[in-house]
Design an enzyme around this catalytic site. Structure first.
Site, PDB file in Angstrom:
ATOM      1  N   HIS A 102      -7.298  -1.885   5.474  1.00 27.95           N
ATOM      2  CA  HIS A 102      -6.497  -0.837   6.097  1.00 27.95           C
ATOM      3  C   HIS A 102      -7.103   0.519   5.722  1.00 27.95           C
ATOM      4  CE1 HIS A 102      -3.101   0.649   8.216  1.00 27.95           C
ATOM      5  NE2 HIS A 102      -2.388   1.039   7.180  1.00 27.95           N
ATOM      6  N   HIS A 139       1.227   3.878   1.974  1.00 26.83           N
ATOM      7  CA  HIS A 139       1.685   4.626   3.143  1.00 26.83           C
ATOM      8  C   HIS A 139       3.210   4.670   3.110  1.00 26.83           C
ATOM      9  CE1 HIS A 139      -2.171   4.182   5.782  1.00 26.83           C
ATOM     10  NE2 HIS A 139      -2.204   5.260   5.031  1.00 26.83           N
ATOM     11  N   ASP A 146      -0.461  -3.880   5.907  1.00 31.17           N
ATOM     12  CA  ASP A 146      -1.065  -3.637   7.199  1.00 31.17           C
ATOM     13  C   ASP A 146      -2.544  -3.997   7.114  1.00 31.17           C
ATOM     14  OD1 ASP A 146       1.417  -2.425   7.415  1.00 31.17           O
ATOM     15  OD2 ASP A 146       0.667  -0.472   7.989  1.00 31.17           O
ATOM     16  N   ASP A 185       5.682   4.409   5.124  1.00 29.22           N
ATOM     17  CA  ASP A 185       6.567   3.420   5.751  1.00 29.22           C
ATOM     18  C   ASP A 185       6.602   2.105   4.978  1.00 29.22           C
ATOM     19  OD1 ASP A 185       3.904   3.150   6.613  1.00 29.22           O
ATOM     20  OD2 ASP A 185       4.471   2.133   8.469  1.00 29.22           O
ATOM     21  N   HIS A 186       5.886   2.051   3.855  1.00 25.94           N
ATOM     22  CA  HIS A 186       5.912   0.848   3.010  1.00 25.94           C
ATOM     23  C   HIS A 186       6.402   1.134   1.586  1.00 25.94           C
ATOM     24  CE1 HIS A 186       3.775  -1.810   5.907  1.00 25.94           C
ATOM     25  NE2 HIS A 186       3.497  -0.616   6.403  1.00 25.94           N
ATOM     26  N   HIS A 199       6.039  -4.966  12.491  1.00 25.38           N
ATOM     27  CA  HIS A 199       5.320  -3.692  12.349  1.00 25.38           C
ATOM     28  C   HIS A 199       4.932  -3.118  13.715  1.00 25.38           C
ATOM     29  CE1 HIS A 199       2.452  -0.688  10.653  1.00 25.38           C
ATOM     30  NE2 HIS A 199       3.300  -0.731   9.641  1.00 25.38           N
ATOM     31  N   HIS A 231       0.849  -1.198   0.000  1.00 22.56           N
ATOM     32  CA  HIS A 231       0.000   0.000   0.000  1.00 22.56           C
ATOM     33  C   HIS A 231       0.880   1.241   0.000  1.00 22.56           C
ATOM     34  CE1 HIS A 231       0.850  -0.552   4.269  1.00 22.56           C
ATOM     35  NE2 HIS A 231       0.251   0.572   4.594  1.00 22.56           N
TER      36      HIS A 231
END
Lengths: 313, 313
Positions: free
Chosen positions: A142, A64, A213, A66-67, A271, A62
């Site tokens: 998510h 976001h 997530d 942090d990914h 995570h 996805h």
């Protein structure tokens, strides 16, 4: 080497001095995949000696930060390293636009082709398949459109039982492929030697599921049923189930429940929210539901060549 | 504290296990500026304990990845940390579009305001000014539109000569600001005490120039004349001047020549190409032209409170 998983980063939200956001390097049946690519992933790849040129497929769960904030840097570095092979990127719609814009602004067009596979389906679908491996999506729940990924080895060829084969002068090397694929052998006398007398059963295909997530989502269980290794996010402990609901994440207990329902061989959790100082608490909580739990840690490498699953650090 | 410079990263092109791309943290006259923001900058800020909440102004020289791929991650982290203060970003046209697109895709709108100051002028211009500091651009010559930045303290107030002041009962604390700003003092008898009998000369305003990335460009010399500290990129040694021409970078000797022509107090060099194993060679080469040279190294902190300039590690 059948299946190796190296954790490059396993913390949530913001990078810190010794906490890197999500990224994993999966070697499965001689395919090399990068899964998620938080900021600093390329630095972690250098640190843990992951060959840049081996990676032809990157899967982004996805959008976001942090990914995926490390993706554009890795793409640029591939260019600086004079990569020529095409690169396949699988991720949510929008990943192409943002990548192209950044390349355009920096006037850093790559000399290699980037093939974007933009995902938007809410149903599980096969997104990669070759003669050795299949990858299908695991639709997650998510705050933005998110997929997990299930990596499965294709059924393998039977193994030659060389000792038995040697008893028949008529069987030559050029017959081996037929034997491996299960065919019987017909002698010139007309006698038929059944395949199972000349071969051994193949290794069982192995599988790995990546789920990050997501909120607790038991309807993914049929997709990942009997998976060998399940990575499932565990951002919070159950004392903060309220935060899980608000932010659409899972507790360690929920991750373990998914592993249990799916009859997974092993569960790896990660995570972790930065609010927890001692990540051992996550393992403790998960183990109340499922017995075979490992904590993801940057640099840890799981080798699934044999049972029980071996962990190499 | 007058002027402190902390190097967060100082290598060119691609991040490696112990080589981070360009970023510097400048404290000048109680202002806190971040200059360039390569991938991993926020991790380096954590490592070197730079307070995230102090930064209200970020200056981006150009849109090559090793100078700005860490920006979006830092902006996101400010959001996660519940920042409320506005953030000012100065950089080339396009920086707004790419930032907004990434925030949109991740549905991570910040609750604080981001004010973009997009630059496109080819002439030096003042882009920030308050009562303590002025920042102007230094137009550089690189493969994409690039600016360096000159940070200059505003002239300071005179210092009170307390011993002398105490000799006059009539001078009260409420008169101090007038004295600091240079006014004479009139006694009730009508006698005038000249300001220079009651005050000391103020500290000399200090200045810092950041020049990365650029080919050798002596026409910046008038802009940075007499700067206290000049950071100038030195990507190659003079054995590869051909690469400098091709990629629009500078040699250590060229950086030193700019420092010499500008009569800089000190030269800091960095942005080393990964082809060189021993960065000490850069210092050696620069010192053939200019005597006061330092090598940028991640974590090194230069404190310019006094002469000679002190280096704190």
């Amino acid at each position: 080497m059948d299946l190796n998983l190296t954790i490059l980063g396993c913390h949530s939200a913001t990078p810190r001095a010794n906490a890197f956001p999500t990224s994993q390097y999966l070697e499965i049946n001689n395919r090399h995949f990068l899964i998620d690519c938080g900021e600093g992933t390329q630095r972690q790849m250098r640190k843990y000696k992951i060959g840049f040129s081996k990676i032809n497929h990157i899967f982004i769960s996805h959008l976001h930060g942090d990914h995926f904030f490390g993706l554009i840097g890795l793409i640029s570095t591939f260019g600086i390293l004079n990569r020529e092979k095409p690169l396949h990127i699988y991720g949510p719609k929008g990943i192409k636009e943002v990548t192209i814009l950044q390349l355009k602004l920096s006037k850093s067009w790559t000399k290699y082709d980037i093939i974007f596979h933009e995902l938007s389906s809410k149903e599980s679908e096969v997104i990669f398949e070759d003669e050795k491996v299949t990858v299908k999506t695991i639709p997650l729940d998510h705050r933005v459109y998110t997929n997990g990924f299930l990596f499965t080895e294709k059924p393998k060829l039977k193994k030659l039982h060389i000792e038995k084969i040697k008893q028949y002068d008529e069987i030559e090397k050029c017959d081996y492929n037929n034997l491996k694929s299960g065919k019987d052998f017909k002698l010139s006398s007309g006698e038929i030697i059944p395949n199972n007398q000349l071969t051994l059963e193949p290794d069982t295909p192995k599988s790995f599921a990546f789920c990050s997530d997501t909120s607790y989502k038991p309807d993914i269980v049929p997709i990942i049923k009997d998976v060998d290794v399940l990575y499932h996010e565990a951002t919070f402990l159950k004392d903060r189930e309220d935060l899980c609901e608000k932010t659409k994440h899972s507790t360690a207990e929920q991750a373990a429940s998914i592993a249990d329902q799916a009859n997974a061989g092993k569960l790896i959790i990660g995570h972790y929210s930065s609010r927890y100082k001692d990540i051992a608490e996550f393992k403790k909580e998960a183990e109340t539901v499922f017995s075979n739990v490992e904590l993801a840690e940057a640099g840890k490498r799981y080798s699934i060549n044999s049972y029980p699953i071996e962990i190499l650090n």
